[in-house]
Scaffold this motif. Structure first.
Motif, mmCIF file in Angstrom:
data_model
loop_
_atom_site.group_PDB
_atom_site.id
_atom_site.type_symbol
_atom_site.label_atom_id
_atom_site.label_comp_id
_atom_site.label_asym_id
_atom_site.label_seq_id
_atom_site.Cartn_x
_atom_site.Cartn_y
_atom_site.Cartn_z
ATOM 1 N N LEU A 76 3.909 -1.523 -9.739
ATOM 2 C CA LEU A 76 3.151 -0.978 -8.603
ATOM 3 C C LEU A 76 2.452 -2.098 -7.824
ATOM 4 N N SER A 79 5.085 -3.717 -5.686
ATOM 5 C CA SER A 79 5.629 -2.944 -4.564
ATOM 6 C C SER A 79 4.573 -2.571 -3.530
ATOM 7 N N THR A 80 3.284 -2.574 -3.915
ATOM 8 C CA THR A 80 2.255 -2.102 -2.961
ATOM 9 C C THR A 80 1.177 -3.138 -2.643
ATOM 10 N N LYS A 152 -3.931 5.341 -5.869
ATOM 11 C CA LYS A 152 -3.714 4.810 -4.516
ATOM 12 C C LYS A 152 -2.365 4.094 -4.438
ATOM 13 N N ALA A 153 -2.094 3.297 -5.467
ATOM 14 C CA ALA A 153 -0.832 2.554 -5.491
ATOM 15 C C ALA A 153 0.355 3.516 -5.591
ATOM 16 N N GLN A 156 0.986 5.168 -2.217
ATOM 17 C CA GLN A 156 1.597 4.226 -1.254
ATOM 18 C C GLN A 156 3.068 3.973 -1.588
ATOM 19 N N GLU A 157 3.349 3.774 -2.876
ATOM 20 C CA GLU A 157 4.739 3.499 -3.265
ATOM 21 C C GLU A 157 5.642 4.702 -2.982
ATOM 22 N N SER A 160 6.377 4.971 0.649
ATOM 23 C CA SER A 160 7.307 3.927 1.117
ATOM 24 C C SER A 160 8.738 4.233 0.673
#
Ligand SMILES: Cc1cc2nc3c(=O)[nH]c(=O)nc-3n(C[C@H](O)[C@H](O)[C@H](O)COP(=O)(O)OP(=O)(O)OC[C@H]3O[C@@H](n4cnc5c(N)ncnc54)[C@H](O)[C@@H]3O)c2cc1C
Length: 361
Positions: A76, A79-80, A152-153, A156-157, A160
């Motif tokens: 994570l 990627s973020t 949060k991560a 977001q991932e 995306s």
């Protein structure tokens, strides 16, 4: 294949990650905002509080996840750019009544454990007011994660990778035909999918299709205090009786938690504040010099024996559950999501699914 996941806590988000990786087009439907309920409110200890006292079904998911968490956190972060702060800071139990059972459990798990005397406890964690009673137990290998950052991560991932996240969208009605879910109604729209998953934490028993089986899940309130302390004041997690302290890398310290039957009332109370404050300052007197920055409550989803429901609905063929993780939902979530995906995708399951099947217990 389209999948709709109801609930954007850690369970729903990790199931979204697993099912998207398995080829599903995934939508997460969240009543509030993603990661704003129990998964945010929790402490992020990556172990049950007294793992040796837990049913095997809870231990198995927790141990699998504990191994997997460093990889998840690293991936994570890559990627973020958001670091969920996985941290193997250890857990020290003070004044432990069942040391023999605990030590035997550690040996079976090949987990490194020590039974430190008062001097050794002082070296591991200076500044504690240590109870006169021994024994104490130190498991240096136990980790924690900063759960708000993890959520949060994850969000977001997922975005995306094309997972659609609908916030402020409670499911309010189900269309059922021939023992299958056809669609769900949100306030503004009707959504169809091939597969539906309820991962709505403490609300999971309330929101499913009417007149069909539903899991035995109840809310159990837990309150926490957050001290704005300094880095290094506390270096390990410490548990004494019902309560614990958790150090974050930036110096903040969590003091938790309460276990209250309060229906869905999430308001923090002054009694809980006083209890947690007294506990924290008695155990680590230096904390009295630092302010309390926040006080909150979350709703744990309690299922019988703390064993989550994971798998297909007993009557509706395209409805699944991943809910009821009670006090261990942060640690169990990755394994639970992997098991759920194994069942949906007809793969060999990571653990025996029988104890978790959604049926009457
Ligand atoms: C104080 C406290 C401390 C804790 N500490 C730890 C710990 O240290 N380690 C650990 O492993 N576990 C801990 N836990 C337990 C852990 O937090 C929970 O087991 C876990 O977060 C449950 O995750 P979940 O995704 O199932 O539920 P939740 O995070 O509650 O998510 C469920 C989601 O479903 C949504 N929802 C509900 N109804 C609807 C609807 N009709 N339509 C759409 N969405 C809906 C909710 O808004 C919510 O976002 C703690 C819990 C608390 C309260």
């Amino acid at each position: 294949m389209d999948c709709i996941i109801i609930g954007g806590g850690i369970s729903g988000l990790l199931c979204a990650r697993e099912l998207a990786a398995g080829g599903f087009r995934v939508r997460v439907i969240e009543r509030n905002t993603v990661g704003s309920e129990a998964s945010w409110a929790g402490g992020g200890i990556l172990s049950p509080l007294y793992p040796w006292r837990q049913p095997l079904a809870v231990q198995n998911l927790s141990l699998w996840s504990h191994e997997y968490y460093p990889k998840l956190a690293q991936s994570l972060k890559q990627s973020t750019g958001i670091d969920p702060q996985w941290n193997r800071c250890g857990l020290l139990w003070l004044d432990l009544p069942d040391l023999d059972v605990a030590s035997a459990w550690c040996r079976r798990q090949h987990m490194c454990c020590e039974t430190p005397d008062q001097d050794k406890v002082n070296r591991i964690q200076p500044g504690l007011r240590i109870p006169d009673e021994e024994p104490h137990l130190w498991l240096s290998g136990i980790a924690q994660i900063r759960n708000p950052r993890l959520l949060k991560a994850l969000k977001q991932e997922l975005e995306s990778k094309g997972v659609d996240i609908l916030e402020r969208s409670p499911v309010i009605h189900w269309q059922i035909r021939n023992n299958k879910v056809v669609s769900i109604d949100l306030p503004q729209e009707n959504l169809k999918a091939d597969l539906f998953l309820i991962a709505a934490g403490a609300w999971s028993a309330k929101i499913g299709p009417e007149n069909f089986w539903s899991p035995d899940i109840h809310p159990v309130k837990g309150q926490m205090l957050l001290f704005r302390a300094r880095p290094g004041l506390l270096v390990t997690m410490v548990q004494l009786g019902e309560h614990y302290l958790i150090p974050r890398l930036d110096g903040r310290i969590l003091a938790g938690s309460t276990v209250e039957k309060a229906d869905f009332d999430k308001r923090p109370t002054s009694q809980a504040y006083d209890r947690l404050y007294r506990f924290a300052v008695n155990l680590l007197p230096a904390l009295a010099d630092f302010p309390v920055e926040a006080h909150w409550a979350g709703m744990r989803p309690e299922a019988p024996k703390g064993i989550p429901y994971i798998g297909p609905h007993p009557q509706l063929e395209n409805l699944y559950y991943d809910c009821g993780h009670f006090r261990n939902g942060v640690v169990m979530a990755p394994a639970a999501a992997r098991l759920l995906a194994d069942l949906v995708l007809h793969r060999a399951p990571i653990v025996d699914p029988a104890p978790y099947l959604p049926i009457n217990r």
